[in-house]
Design an enzyme around this catalytic site. Structure first.
Site, PDB file in Angstrom:
ATOM      1  CB  CYS A   2      -0.858  -0.023   1.254  1.00  0.00           C
ATOM      2  SG  CYS A   2      -1.698  -1.591   1.443  1.00  0.00           S
ATOM      3  NE  ARG A  27       4.029   1.350  -2.157  1.00  0.00           N
ATOM      4  CZ  ARG A  27       5.102   0.903  -1.469  1.00  0.00           C
ATOM      5  NH1 ARG A  27       6.293   1.278  -1.821  1.00  0.00           N
ATOM      6  NH2 ARG A  27       4.961   0.099  -0.458  1.00  0.00           N
ATOM      7  CD1 TRP A  74      -1.274  -5.730  -2.574  1.00  0.00           C
ATOM      8  CD2 TRP A  74      -1.778  -4.921  -4.581  1.00  0.00           C
ATOM      9  NE1 TRP A  74      -1.078  -6.723  -3.472  1.00  0.00           N
ATOM     10  CE2 TRP A  74      -1.385  -6.277  -4.723  1.00  0.00           C
ATOM     11  CE3 TRP A  74      -2.131  -4.224  -5.717  1.00  0.00           C
ATOM     12  CZ2 TRP A  74      -1.339  -6.933  -5.940  1.00  0.00           C
ATOM     13  CZ3 TRP A  74      -2.084  -4.888  -6.931  1.00  0.00           C
ATOM     14  CH2 TRP A  74      -1.706  -6.217  -7.046  1.00  0.00           C
ATOM     15  CG  ASN A 100       2.359  -1.457   3.113  1.00  0.00           C
ATOM     16  OD1 ASN A 100       1.784  -2.449   2.646  1.00  0.00           O
ATOM     17  ND2 ASN A 100       3.531  -1.020   2.682  1.00  0.00           N
ATOM     18  N   GLY A 101       0.828  -3.954   5.101  1.00  0.00           N
ATOM     19  CA  GLY A 101       1.400  -5.230   5.565  1.00  0.00           C
ATOM     20  C   GLY A 101       0.306  -6.241   5.808  1.00  0.00           C
ATOM     21  CD  GLU A 481       8.360 -18.184 -16.825  1.00  0.00           C
ATOM     22  OE1 GLU A 481       7.483 -18.609 -17.597  1.00  0.00           O
ATOM     23  OE2 GLU A 481       8.465 -16.986 -16.503  1.00  0.00           O
ATOM     24  CE  LYS A 485       9.480 -13.838 -17.275  1.00  0.00           C
ATOM     25  NZ  LYS A 485       8.502 -14.658 -17.663  1.00  0.00           N
ATOM     26  CD  GLU A 488       7.805 -12.329 -20.965  1.00  0.00           C
ATOM     27  OE1 GLU A 488       6.747 -11.787 -21.285  1.00  0.00           O
ATOM     28  OE2 GLU A 488       7.908 -13.000 -19.945  1.00  0.00           O
ATOM     29  CG  HIS A 504      13.969 -38.213 -30.854  1.00  0.00           C
ATOM     30  ND1 HIS A 504      14.036 -39.491 -31.355  1.00  0.00           N
ATOM     31  CD2 HIS A 504      14.252 -38.324 -29.532  1.00  0.00           C
ATOM     32  CE1 HIS A 504      14.300 -40.341 -30.396  1.00  0.00           C
ATOM     33  NE2 HIS A 504      14.435 -39.677 -29.257  1.00  0.00           N
ATOM     34  CE  LYS A 601       2.498  -7.994 -14.820  1.00  0.00           C
ATOM     35  NZ  LYS A 601       3.618  -8.972 -14.869  1.00  0.00           N
TER      36      LYS A 601
END
Ligand code: AGP
Length: 606
Positions: A2, A27, A74, A100-101, A481, A485, A488, A504, A601
């Protein structure tokens, strides 16, 4: 993650509070609010949605108070709503606070307060703090500092708190444990904020509170104490030179910042998930599913989240006899999958808004399957569509390339599959896995110390347009993955293959200088993978080998060794290296790291 701002002094408070919240918008948040205080009144205004909604509701000219606090939320406990937004106020309206937390023991504290007759307005963990403060201040100490010290020593979890009250209308009390809190001052007064960008225009010195410290902000001075009440020396430092840099925490990009946030993100995701060496996923108890008669289990997602789902499926199929599948949401939604009331579908998504994943869960629900969401953004569509929802507490992920969302998905999914196996056949994990969970944040800190070595290896890609990732078993989804990365963020053409599949066909692509990133961390198949890699070496490849401290290898020029941990958690270590590799190759290629071409995103359209 937050945003918090606070001011007390000789100027009007609101302008600082609002500009500070704007500087902290990056944030990520879903609601906002302020409390302004003077001798006669505690005025609170809060809304769900954007800061503009708050501004529209506030007549800024009418509020000349010189003390106040602000917050952008958040959501971690309780969906985004006006009631759940901060600040939270005690029942008599004399104390207001923002947080915040995550308070880990809020349920037991809430019960204690309910038993004392306290009434709660919201579903948040934060609200227990203001009522606890009310109880201790009015019924025990009569002194806010002593009351705050008593309260913070009872809270478990992470918190940055900002408190105002009609009882001391020109002071702000703050407290810090694990969540950031930074103080400032100038000739007009004193300031606090959850991050430096909010303060930069108000002075060139800042005072980051240390962990387990509280402070009292008055118009002309700041006093700092530790949680034992001992007054502390204040170590002021020069403020970061610019806002953009400060928002990135001094890193060159959000991607690099978020790669480095992973130890904290994993710690937050695991918070409350391992109690007395037992894994807790109580949300599963809410599912109306006959576990013993489960016929199929599906992991459904897109992109990075899909790769996390493959890893989870690979591990779960070793723990139960139930058929397990990992399917891209875009295939699942059109593939007429076998679905009924005896199927369990797990949907993984950072944003919770990916169109294919949303369509896929709607299909599963139509067919009466049980649905579990694994999501990072509270209040997103997927959280509302899932029968139950688990949250990867990674905090907002700004960079398009998913990093901390992936590692927290792997961690949370590893907890989830253990509880699923336990419900199906009584499976119990060995204690080593529990130890590995607990040690993972520190282990990731250690992996991050390979950064300079990885940065050097990225030089191999200087004139390269292709790279191949190979692995077997649990290493293969990580190869997928890692190749995503690299693709992209650096636009290098990267493919991932099962190591045993090279001969093969794909090995035809290997020529002198071809880069191969080889993953050989699974003891059982490491020797096989090594021999596959040697086949590429014989054709002139340049191999970067990621393996463990115990696996015998020689004859490789570039080897990075990782600590051997439970196979379901190995992807977390490996991927941190591959994220850094992709990042530094993108730097060499001069790419726009946080906003790669053609990408969004969250893919909210088909
Ligand atoms: C990963 O780096 C990409 N940003 C992309 O593949 C992403 O993982 C995918 O679009 C799924 O997004 P979600 O997790 O928000 O559903």
């Amino acid at each position: 993650m937050c945003g918090i701002t606070g001011y007390t002094g000789r100027s009007v408070a609101l302008p600082f509070i609002m500009q500070g919240l704007e500087k902290l918008e990056y944030r990520g948040y879903d609601s906002a609010g302020v409390t302004l205080v003077d001798k006669s009144d505690l005025f609170t205004c809060k809304v769900s949605g954007r800061l503009d909604n708050l501004k529209a509701k506030l007549d800024e000219e009418a509020h000349q108070q010189t003390c106040g606090i602000g917050h952008t939320r958040w959501a971690t406990h309780g969906v985004p709503s006006q009631l759940n937004s901060h600040p939270h106020t005690n029942s008599s309206g004399t104390i207001s606070l923002v947080h915040n937390g995550i308070i880990e023991n809020y349920l037991s504290l809430k019960q204690e307060l309910l038993n004392k007759g306290y009434v709660f307005q919201s579903e948040t963990d934060t609200e227990i703090i203001v009522h606890l403060l009310d109880d201790v201040y009015y019924h025990e100490t009569g002194d806010m500092l002593q009351a705050l010290l008593k309260v913070v020593n009872r809270l478990k979890g992470s918190f940055a708190l900002c408190i105002v009250s009609k009882e001391f209308p020109d002071q702000i009390y703050v407290a810090k444990k694990e969540s950031p809190m930074i103080l400032g001052k100038n000739e007009t007064g004193t300031f606090c904020a959850s991050d430096a960008p909010a303060l930069l225009a108000y002075g060139d010195q800042i005072l980051p509170l240390k962990d387990k410290e509280v402070a009292i902000l008055s118009p002309d001075d700041i006093r700092v104490f530790n949680f034992k009440g001992e007054e502390m020396k204040q170590e002021w430092i020069a403020a970061p030179y610019n806002i953009q840099a400060a928002q990135k925490g001094g890193y060159d990009s959000f991607m690099l910042k978020e790669i480095h946030e992973q130890p904290r993100a994993i710690r937050e995701t695991l918070r409350g998930r391992i109690i007395n060496d037992e894994i807790e996923i109580n949300e599963l108890n809410e599912l109306d599913l006959d576990w013993k008669k489960t016929e199929r289990i599906y992991f459904v997602a897109c992109g990075t989240a899909y790769h996390a789902g493959i890893s989870a499926a690979k591990e779960l199929e070793k723990l139960t006899d139930v058929p397990v599948y990992a399917i891209p949401a875009s295939e699942f939604r059109y593939g007429d999958p076998y679905l009924n009331g005896r199927c369990l579908c797990i949907f993984i998504s950072q944003s919770g808004e990916t169109a294919d994943t949303i369509a896929a869960i709607k299909l599963a629900k139509q067919k009466q399957a049980s649905t579990v969401g694994v999501v990072n953004v509270l209040g997103s569509s997927l959280t509302r569509l899932s029968d139950v929802c688990l949250y990867t507490c990674a905090g907002p992920e700004i960079s398009v390339a998913s990093t901390k969302a992936y590692t927290t998905q792997i961690v949370l999914l590893s907890c989830l599959i253990i509880k699923i196996a336990e419900k199906i056949n009584g499976y119990k994990p060995d204690i080593q896995l529990i130890i590995d969970f607990k040690e993972l944040p520190e282990l990731v800190e250690k992996v991050l110390k390979h950064e300079s070595q990885v940065k050097e290896l990225s030089g191999l890609f200087k004139d390269k347009k292709d790279a191949y990732f190979i692995g077997r078993q649990h290493d293969y989804p990580v190869a997928l993955e890692g190749s995503l990365k690299l693709k992209e963020v650096s636009y290098v053409h990267a493919d991932a293959y099962y190591a045993g599949e090279l001969k093969h066909g794909p090995i035809a692509l290997i020529e002198d200088g071809t880069i191969v990133i080889a993953l050989a961390t699974q003891e059982k198949v490491a020797a096989k993978t090594i021999s596959n890699i040697q086949e590429t070496l014989a054709r002139g490849s340049k191999v970067i080998l990621i393996t463990t401290e115990s696996i015998e290898v020689d004859g490789f020029e570039y080897v990075i060794r990782l600590k051997e941990i439970s196979r379901c958690l190995m992807p977390v270590q490996i991927i941190v290296l591959l994220q850094l590799l992709a990042y530094y190759v993108a730097v060499i290629k001069g790419c726009d790291i946080d906003k790669p071409r053609n990408l969004a995103k969250s893919v909210t359209v088909e």
